[in-house]
Design a protein around this motif. Sequence first.
Motif, PDB file in Angstrom:
ATOM      1  N   LEU A  14       0.825  -1.274   0.021  1.00 35.74           N
ATOM      2  CA  LEU A  14       0.009   0.155   0.037  1.00 35.74           C
ATOM      3  C   LEU A  14       0.826   1.164   0.018  1.00 35.74           C
ATOM      4  N   GLN A  15       0.988   1.806  -1.143  1.00 40.58           N
ATOM      5  CA  GLN A  15       2.005   2.890  -1.285  1.00 40.58           C
ATOM      6  C   GLN A  15       1.042   4.228  -0.965  1.00 40.58           C
ATOM      7  N   MET A  16       1.527   5.085   0.134  1.00 41.34           N
ATOM      8  CA  MET A  16       0.579   6.088   0.641  1.00 41.34           C
ATOM      9  C   MET A  16       1.341   7.390   0.418  1.00 41.34           C
ATOM     10  N   ASP A  17       0.886   8.406  -0.410  1.00 42.48           N
ATOM     11  CA  ASP A  17       1.205   9.696  -0.764  1.00 42.48           C
ATOM     12  C   ASP A  17       0.503  10.486  -0.230  1.00 42.48           C
ATOM     13  N   SER A  18       0.864  11.906  -0.184  1.00 40.21           N
ATOM     14  CA  SER A  18       0.205  13.101   0.331  1.00 40.21           C
ATOM     15  C   SER A  18      -0.596  12.859   1.492  1.00 40.21           C
ATOM     16  N   LEU A  19       0.035  12.164   2.614  1.00 42.36           N
ATOM     17  CA  LEU A  19      -0.525  11.829   3.850  1.00 42.36           C
ATOM     18  C   LEU A  19      -0.947  13.013   4.528  1.00 42.36           C
ATOM     19  N   THR A  20      -2.019  12.837   5.181  1.00 47.55           N
ATOM     20  CA  THR A  20      -2.677  13.714   6.169  1.00 47.55           C
ATOM     21  C   THR A  20      -2.755  13.238   7.660  1.00 47.55           C
ATOM     22  N   ALA A  21      -3.058  14.388   8.581  1.00 53.01           N
ATOM     23  CA  ALA A  21      -3.197  13.909   9.896  1.00 53.01           C
ATOM     24  C   ALA A  21      -4.334  12.863   9.934  1.00 53.01           C
ATOM     25  N   GLU A  22      -5.259  12.877   9.038  1.00 52.81           N
ATOM     26  CA  GLU A  22      -6.557  12.081   9.233  1.00 52.81           C
ATOM     27  C   GLU A  22      -6.266  10.547   8.567  1.00 52.81           C
ATOM     28  N   ASP A  23      -4.990  10.559   8.201  1.00 50.74           N
ATOM     29  CA  ASP A  23      -4.452   9.238   7.856  1.00 50.74           C
ATOM     30  C   ASP A  23      -4.018   8.444   8.903  1.00 50.74           C
TER      31      ASP A  23
END
Length: 123
Positions: free
Chosen positions: A80-89
């Motif tokens: 699972l590549q996760m980009d542009s992460l935010t605190a909600e993630d």
Amino acid sequence: VQLQAYGGGLVQAGGSLRLSCAASGRTFSGYAIGWFRQAPGKEREFVAAISWSGLSTYYADSVKGRFTISRDNAKYTVYLQMDSLTAEDTAVYYCAAGTTAQAISTYQGIDYWGKGTLVTVSS
């Protein structure tokens, strides 16, 4: 029959992280794999799923365009590549094996759950 998610950690908002879900051979063969997450005080929610062939993928609206699920069957691993992460993630991320990716996306047909890995996104 085991699934193990790993690759979590602390990352700044806007950053990227790649999670891996490693499976035993018997678990992996023929199964669709999905990712779920559970944030503190919230229910577990669907994130993404991929079919055994890798040709079909499903994503939650909240991660579309930012997360990419893929798999390498030769390595018994789903990513699972996760980009542009935010605190909600920020959440504990779990992988699961089930009958089809579509079923997993609706919380159905799940046969196995793995232990989670914590992702913390600092704002």
